[in-house]
Design an enzyme around this catalytic site. Sequence first.
Site, mmCIF file in Angstrom:
data_model
loop_
_atom_site.group_PDB
_atom_site.id
_atom_site.type_symbol
_atom_site.label_atom_id
_atom_site.label_comp_id
_atom_site.label_asym_id
_atom_site.label_seq_id
_atom_site.Cartn_x
_atom_site.Cartn_y
_atom_site.Cartn_z
ATOM 1 N N HIS A 156 -7.386 -5.587 -0.893
ATOM 2 C CA HIS A 156 -6.188 -4.794 -0.667
ATOM 3 C C HIS A 156 -5.261 -5.491 0.331
ATOM 4 O O HIS A 156 -5.647 -5.794 1.454
ATOM 5 C CB HIS A 156 -6.612 -3.428 -0.135
ATOM 6 C CG HIS A 156 -5.501 -2.447 0.021
ATOM 7 N ND1 HIS A 156 -4.788 -1.960 -1.048
ATOM 8 C CD2 HIS A 156 -4.982 -1.857 1.132
ATOM 9 C CE1 HIS A 156 -3.879 -1.096 -0.610
ATOM 10 N NE2 HIS A 156 -3.962 -1.026 0.703
ATOM 11 N N SER A 215 0.833 -1.200 0.000
ATOM 12 C CA SER A 215 0.000 0.000 0.000
ATOM 13 C C SER A 215 0.873 1.257 0.000
ATOM 14 O O SER A 215 1.685 1.445 -0.903
ATOM 15 C CB SER A 215 -0.957 -0.040 1.194
ATOM 16 O OG SER A 215 -1.957 0.943 1.089
ATOM 17 N N GLU A 266 -9.215 -3.858 -7.200
ATOM 18 C CA GLU A 266 -8.695 -2.736 -6.406
ATOM 19 C C GLU A 266 -8.653 -1.448 -7.214
ATOM 20 O O GLU A 266 -8.306 -1.450 -8.400
ATOM 21 C CB GLU A 266 -7.278 -3.051 -5.916
ATOM 22 C CG GLU A 266 -7.206 -4.074 -4.804
ATOM 23 C CD GLU A 266 -5.865 -4.025 -4.118
ATOM 24 O OE1 GLU A 266 -5.597 -3.018 -3.429
ATOM 25 O OE2 GLU A 266 -5.092 -4.987 -4.284
#
Length: 352
Positions: A296, A169, A266
């Site tokens: 995610h 991320s 995503e």
Amino acid sequence: MGSHLTVAADAQFRSGASLPSQVLAFGLKHTVRPLLDTWSRLPFDVFPPNLLEHAARLLPAPEGTRWRTVDLPHCRAEYVMGADVDDLPGQGGAILYLHGGAFLTCGLNTHRRLVSRVSSASGVPALNVGYRQMPYEPVTESIADGLEGLHWLLAQGHRIEEITIAGDSAGGYLAFAVARAAMDAGLGRPAGVVALSPLLDFDPAGKAAHRNAHRCQTFSLRAVSKLTDVTDRLDTRRGVSGRRTCPVNMPLADMPPTLIHVGSREILLADAELMANRLVAAGVPCDLTVWDRQVHVFQAAASWVPEGRAAISEIGSFISSLEAREGTVHAPATATSTGSLRGGRRSSAAPA
């Protein structure tokens, strides 16, 4: 595969979603996503305490995990050894890991399990960096802490060519940014970069135009745009000058081989595809794997999501292949290959 991907990179699509992964996606879609969407609609910035990091103290590490605390100049880190990984400072490869959390949350506790599994799969130790985050410090300081973590690994005797920089991320953003900063500082080129569901572009325009703009189980487009606004305002308040250069816009021709993992629904698939395209266009080897309907950073749920375990195995193989390539290039012809770190001195460090 063509129906899923529009990138020039030689992408791999992993079809199929197990029942546990579908349950996880359903849970996130009806809990985390609406909560983040509500946050994005507030007319002011709210930064709650990092409750996830505190709660994660209760989570047990995978069996066989060992770690010790490392004090970097401005933050704490942990030197993590997964199951069957020996503590041989300066011998063989290493991983610099930068956790996700939108530059706002998570830390060493939330990511210890994932880092341990990646360490075990690759057969090398990992330095998990608890870098400074917003709202206390801007993204530039997060990058600086990642670079300090790299300096620490170098001080232990690891060569830059043996170190893989990984992150998920927001940590994927930092992985590329730290690799770029290291090369710009003359430290050399890392072995590789691994990015899991990476945020690589703060400009929301590409994500707004992508087919996944409203399909993501975790983030709404409004929440992604809010994060961009928050980072810009914090930069202004902290006197950060100049325009931020996101990884997708960095010089890429000299970047190391890269592995990118992302879920097929995503919103950050837009960033992953763009980065893969630009890396390949620049002549950089890039493996892009798109996982069918995975959420995610699904790798963090590897204890009960089989796709997470498969993804971590692929990550381990990628890192091991980098180490093997480095060993082939640098090992003397008469030397005996050391291969993995197993069979060496055991660490006496106890869990902190």
